[in-house]
Every structure is written in structure tokens, then in C-alpha cells.
Design a protein around this motif. Sequence first.
Motif, PDB file in Angstrom:
ATOM      1  N   THR A 166       0.852  -1.192   0.000  1.00  0.00           N
ATOM      2  CA  THR A 166       0.000   0.000   0.000  1.00  0.00           C
ATOM      3  C   THR A 166       0.884   1.236   0.000  1.00  0.00           C
ATOM      4  O   THR A 166       2.002   1.223   0.533  1.00  0.00           O
TER       5      THR A 166
ATOM      6  N   GLU B  30      -3.522   3.440  -0.520  1.00  0.00           N
ATOM      7  CA  GLU B  30      -4.072   2.743  -1.690  1.00  0.00           C
ATOM      8  C   GLU B  30      -3.312   1.455  -1.976  1.00  0.00           C
ATOM      9  O   GLU B  30      -2.086   1.399  -1.855  1.00  0.00           O
ATOM     10  N   SER B  31      -4.055   0.436  -2.389  1.00  0.00           N
ATOM     11  CA  SER B  31      -3.479  -0.875  -2.706  1.00  0.00           C
ATOM     12  C   SER B  31      -2.778  -0.853  -4.054  1.00  0.00           C
ATOM     13  O   SER B  31      -3.250  -0.226  -5.004  1.00  0.00           O
TER      14      SER B  31
ATOM     15  N   VAL C  22     -12.224  -4.012  -4.383  1.00  0.00           N
ATOM     16  CA  VAL C  22     -11.466  -3.103  -3.514  1.00  0.00           C
ATOM     17  C   VAL C  22     -12.159  -1.748  -3.458  1.00  0.00           C
ATOM     18  O   VAL C  22     -12.309  -1.153  -2.389  1.00  0.00           O
TER      19      VAL C  22
ATOM     20  N   GLN D  21     -15.176  -1.945  -1.200  1.00  0.00           N
ATOM     21  CA  GLN D  21     -14.882  -2.090   0.232  1.00  0.00           C
ATOM     22  C   GLN D  21     -14.068  -0.932   0.793  1.00  0.00           C
ATOM     23  O   GLN D  21     -14.292  -0.494   1.919  1.00  0.00           O
ATOM     24  N   LEU D  22     -13.080  -0.452   0.039  1.00  0.00           N
ATOM     25  CA  LEU D  22     -12.132   0.530   0.572  1.00  0.00           C
ATOM     26  C   LEU D  22     -12.238   1.913  -0.083  1.00  0.00           C
ATOM     27  O   LEU D  22     -11.486   2.813   0.251  1.00  0.00           O
ATOM     28  N   ASN D  23     -13.127   2.031  -1.046  1.00  0.00           N
ATOM     29  CA  ASN D  23     -13.398   3.302  -1.716  1.00  0.00           C
ATOM     30  C   ASN D  23     -12.172   3.906  -2.410  1.00  0.00           C
ATOM     31  O   ASN D  23     -11.968   5.110  -2.388  1.00  0.00           O
ATOM     32  N   HIS D  24     -11.330   3.056  -2.973  1.00  0.00           N
ATOM     33  CA  HIS D  24     -10.257   3.533  -3.845  1.00  0.00           C
ATOM     34  C   HIS D  24     -10.000   2.481  -4.921  1.00  0.00           C
ATOM     35  O   HIS D  24     -10.322   1.315  -4.749  1.00  0.00           O
TER      36      HIS D  24
END
Length: 196
Positions: free
Chosen positions: A126, A130-131, A159, A162-165
Motif C-alpha cells: 500500500t 491505496e493498494s 477493492v 470495500q475501501l473506496n479507492h
Amino acid sequence: MLQERKKTARHEKIMSSLDELTYATRRQLQVINNLSGDRNAHRILHDMERDRLISSIRKEQKIYYLTNTGKQQIGSSQAELKQSWVTHVLMRNDLYIELGMPGDWRKEVPAKINGEMLLIPDAMFTRNGESHFVEIDNKQKMQTNIEKIKKYKKLSDAVFGQLNHTPTLIWYSLSDIRKEKLKSACERYGVKFKIY
């Protein structure tokens, strides 16, 4: 006595990095372990080879790996090494260094959606929350890469939900023609990407 402890600590640090990297060139070990100049790095690695903590194979340059003695000394559970992995692993190491050696860099961790494994990235990390997923393009069929890109699109959507990015797919390839094909496929399937 203090000098000997420093030497042992330095050797263990290098062996731990080799445990993580699997294979590495002198330059990669030099950068990752802050071994200063070429001469110093060569001397240290030569001493470790002499003490049978590490060994090397020669391709275009020396490539180092842990011996069984080295594995025992640091408590490594590293699986048996395969020489067919060498180029792939060295490319991944180069990208790791190029990307600034991310602190949470993890290699070959399954990426799952709802508990079901979708694929296994060559590495992931990350940055700025961000992933990022890493794929090394080394002699793999382009069709296999395109299938991976389709799976990354599914992963990307999950993603985002779930993570909003939107995660970034990072490719590393040595071929300009293959880079163009990867770029085209990522654009066609709507995957956020970067190619090195």
C-alpha cells in the motif's frame, strides 16, 4: 568482541533479506542492506560464502541465495529453491528497489474476494492508503497476462466497493512490444495501471 557481534548482526541482516528475496544480486543486497561501496559489499558477501552462510550461482553476474547452514542460523522456513525462478525473482527485487522498498511489501499473497481466491499477485503493498498489485512479465504467455488483467478488474471493483479507492496494477516487463500489449489490455478492461 563488539566487532564480532556487529559482524554477526550484519550477516544476519543480509541473510534475513535473502530469506525474503529468495535470490539477489550483489547490487540488490548492497542497496537493501546499505553495504556502502562495491568493494565493501564484495568483501562481506565473500566472507559469508566462505563461512557457508550463503552461496551463489553465476549467470551474467553472481546471484546469491541462502545455504542450509544460513537458513538454520536465522530460523528460515524457506522452501527449496528453483533456478527457473531466478530471472523472475531478480526482476521483482529490482522493482521493489525502484518503488522505494515499500515497508509492507508482501510477495505472492493470495488476493481473495468474499473468501474465494481470485489470483496470486507477484507482490502487493500500500502507498498513501491505496493498494498496489505487482505482476512481473517474464516469458509468460500474453493470453495468461490478459486473463490476469480481467481478474484484476474484478479485484479492483471489489477493492473500490470495500475501501473506496481504485488499486493500481503495476507491471514490470523488459520488452517494449509486450509493454504496449499490456497497456492496451489494461486500458481495454478499465484497470488502473503503471508499467515499468
